[in-house]
Design a protein around this motif. Structure first.
Motif, mmCIF file in Angstrom:
data_model
loop_
_atom_site.group_PDB
_atom_site.id
_atom_site.type_symbol
_atom_site.label_atom_id
_atom_site.label_comp_id
_atom_site.label_asym_id
_atom_site.label_seq_id
_atom_site.Cartn_x
_atom_site.Cartn_y
_atom_site.Cartn_z
ATOM 1 N N ALA A 18 60.582 8.333 -56.135
ATOM 2 C CA ALA A 18 60.482 8.808 -54.578
ATOM 3 C C ALA A 18 59.597 8.843 -53.622
ATOM 4 O O ALA A 18 58.324 9.317 -54.366
ATOM 5 C CB ALA A 18 60.290 10.559 -55.370
ATOM 6 N N GLY A 19 59.120 7.898 -52.748
ATOM 7 C CA GLY A 19 58.707 7.793 -51.629
ATOM 8 C C GLY A 19 57.786 7.033 -51.652
ATOM 9 O O GLY A 19 57.357 6.614 -50.674
ATOM 10 N N VAL A 20 57.685 5.818 -52.514
ATOM 11 C CA VAL A 20 57.429 4.409 -52.581
ATOM 12 C C VAL A 20 58.464 3.750 -52.413
ATOM 13 O O VAL A 20 58.859 3.516 -53.311
ATOM 14 C CB VAL A 20 56.761 5.138 -53.537
ATOM 15 C CG1 VAL A 20 55.483 3.301 -54.401
ATOM 16 C CG2 VAL A 20 55.111 5.446 -53.918
ATOM 17 N N SER A 21 57.825 2.524 -51.756
ATOM 18 C CA SER A 21 58.623 1.578 -51.276
ATOM 19 C C SER A 21 57.471 0.216 -50.931
ATOM 20 O O SER A 21 56.609 0.248 -50.364
ATOM 21 C CB SER A 21 59.093 1.787 -50.165
ATOM 22 O OG SER A 21 59.789 0.261 -49.632
ATOM 23 N N PRO A 22 57.801 -0.909 -51.466
ATOM 24 C CA PRO A 22 58.120 -1.229 -52.244
ATOM 25 C C PRO A 22 58.459 -0.264 -53.768
ATOM 26 O O PRO A 22 57.359 -0.025 -54.109
ATOM 27 C CB PRO A 22 58.393 -2.663 -52.533
ATOM 28 C CG PRO A 22 57.393 -2.777 -52.680
ATOM 29 C CD PRO A 22 56.555 -1.745 -51.862
ATOM 30 N N MET A 63 61.714 -9.672 -53.921
ATOM 31 C CA MET A 63 61.787 -8.494 -53.162
ATOM 32 C C MET A 63 62.162 -8.205 -52.324
ATOM 33 O O MET A 63 62.332 -6.720 -51.620
ATOM 34 C CB MET A 63 60.901 -7.322 -54.116
ATOM 35 C CG MET A 63 60.702 -7.604 -55.763
ATOM 36 S SD MET A 63 59.188 -6.637 -55.704
ATOM 37 C CE MET A 63 59.518 -4.832 -55.666
ATOM 38 N N GLY A 64 61.200 -9.487 -51.718
ATOM 39 C CA GLY A 64 61.275 -8.727 -49.900
ATOM 40 C C GLY A 64 60.087 -8.370 -49.323
ATOM 41 O O GLY A 64 60.476 -7.684 -48.186
ATOM 42 N N CYS A 65 59.151 -8.233 -49.812
ATOM 43 C CA CYS A 65 58.304 -8.121 -49.685
ATOM 44 C C CYS A 65 57.216 -8.677 -49.183
ATOM 45 O O CYS A 65 56.876 -9.731 -49.962
ATOM 46 C CB CYS A 65 58.376 -6.700 -50.100
ATOM 47 S SG CYS A 65 56.922 -6.715 -52.081
ATOM 48 N N PRO A 66 56.076 -8.351 -48.501
ATOM 49 C CA PRO A 66 54.745 -8.902 -48.485
ATOM 50 C C PRO A 66 53.788 -8.932 -49.902
ATOM 51 O O PRO A 66 54.193 -8.061 -50.926
ATOM 52 C CB PRO A 66 53.782 -8.772 -47.697
ATOM 53 C CG PRO A 66 54.448 -7.712 -46.875
ATOM 54 C CD PRO A 66 55.688 -7.526 -47.573
ATOM 55 N N VAL A 67 53.328 -10.363 -50.910
ATOM 56 C CA VAL A 67 52.860 -9.316 -52.494
ATOM 57 C C VAL A 67 51.801 -8.310 -52.317
ATOM 58 O O VAL A 67 51.464 -7.972 -53.401
ATOM 59 C CB VAL A 67 52.306 -11.003 -53.116
ATOM 60 C CG1 VAL A 67 51.022 -11.362 -52.365
ATOM 61 C CG2 VAL A 67 51.912 -11.008 -53.900
ATOM 62 N N MET A 71 52.964 -2.633 -56.157
ATOM 63 C CA MET A 71 53.013 -2.200 -57.057
ATOM 64 C C MET A 71 52.989 -2.472 -58.554
ATOM 65 O O MET A 71 54.790 -3.159 -58.369
ATOM 66 C CB MET A 71 52.492 -0.998 -56.940
ATOM 67 C CG MET A 71 51.722 -0.513 -55.062
ATOM 68 S SD MET A 71 52.016 2.265 -54.497
ATOM 69 C CE MET A 71 53.821 1.022 -54.606
ATOM 70 N N PHE A 72 51.595 -2.118 -59.515
ATOM 71 C CA PHE A 72 52.359 -2.416 -60.857
ATOM 72 C C PHE A 72 52.374 -1.556 -61.411
ATOM 73 O O PHE A 72 51.651 0.309 -61.282
ATOM 74 C CB PHE A 72 51.516 -3.460 -61.199
ATOM 75 C CG PHE A 72 51.907 -4.610 -60.128
ATOM 76 C CD1 PHE A 72 53.105 -5.782 -61.133
ATOM 77 C CD2 PHE A 72 50.895 -4.499 -59.390
ATOM 78 C CE1 PHE A 72 52.974 -7.318 -60.322
ATOM 79 C CE2 PHE A 72 50.851 -6.116 -58.628
ATOM 80 C CZ PHE A 72 52.396 -6.756 -59.166
ATOM 81 N N GLU A 73 53.616 -0.794 -62.730
ATOM 82 C CA GLU A 73 53.674 0.549 -63.204
ATOM 83 C C GLU A 73 53.788 -0.287 -64.824
ATOM 84 O O GLU A 73 54.601 -0.309 -64.910
ATOM 85 C CB GLU A 73 54.450 1.253 -62.445
ATOM 86 C CG GLU A 73 54.897 2.508 -63.907
ATOM 87 C CD GLU A 73 53.505 3.321 -63.381
ATOM 88 O OE1 GLU A 73 52.886 4.158 -64.179
ATOM 89 O OE2 GLU A 73 52.885 3.450 -62.387
ATOM 90 N N PRO A 74 52.477 0.183 -65.918
ATOM 91 C CA PRO A 74 52.920 0.062 -66.754
ATOM 92 C C PRO A 74 53.847 -0.073 -67.608
ATOM 93 O O PRO A 74 54.058 1.849 -67.181
ATOM 94 C CB PRO A 74 51.639 0.398 -68.041
ATOM 95 C CG PRO A 74 50.498 1.052 -66.840
ATOM 96 C CD PRO A 74 51.152 0.930 -65.725
ATOM 97 N N TYR A 75 54.354 -0.730 -69.115
ATOM 98 C CA TYR A 75 55.366 0.334 -69.488
ATOM 99 C C TYR A 75 55.106 1.097 -70.696
ATOM 100 O O TYR A 75 54.039 0.201 -70.800
ATOM 101 C CB TYR A 75 56.651 -0.645 -70.005
ATOM 102 C CG TYR A 75 57.743 -0.543 -70.731
ATOM 103 C CD1 TYR A 75 58.580 0.303 -70.203
ATOM 104 C CD2 TYR A 75 57.569 -0.184 -72.175
ATOM 105 C CE1 TYR A 75 60.280 0.219 -70.689
ATOM 106 C CE2 TYR A 75 58.833 0.278 -72.540
ATOM 107 C CZ TYR A 75 60.054 0.285 -72.509
ATOM 108 O OH TYR A 75 61.282 0.819 -72.225
#
Length: 77
Positions: A18-22, A63-67, A71-75
């Protein structure tokens, strides 16, 4: 580090925050871990991708965003 993308369009598996894009791209530490996750999901629609500069550019484009905004989230293991 690896991401998993849809074969059809290269869009990555993301975690909605929530509140984070992308949305943060979910990552796996090893190719084996990414492949195991794909196998659990049925596998045909996904492929693992090692996160190189070129791969990150392709994922950002999907994703249609600049690299730089990715952001990254570990599984969780």
């Amino acid at each position: 580090m690896y991401a998993i993308v849809y074969k059809s369009d290269g869009f990555p598996v993301c975690q909605q925050v929530a509140g984070v894009s992308p949305d943060p791209v979910v990552t796996w530490n090893t190719e084996a871990a990414a492949k195991a996750f794909i196998a659990k999901q049925g596998g045909d629609d996904f492929q693992e991708v090692q996160l190189t500069d070129e791969a990150m550019d392709k994922i950002a484009q999907a994703m249609g965003c600049p690299v730089e905004s990715m952001m990254f989230e570990p599984y969780p293991s």
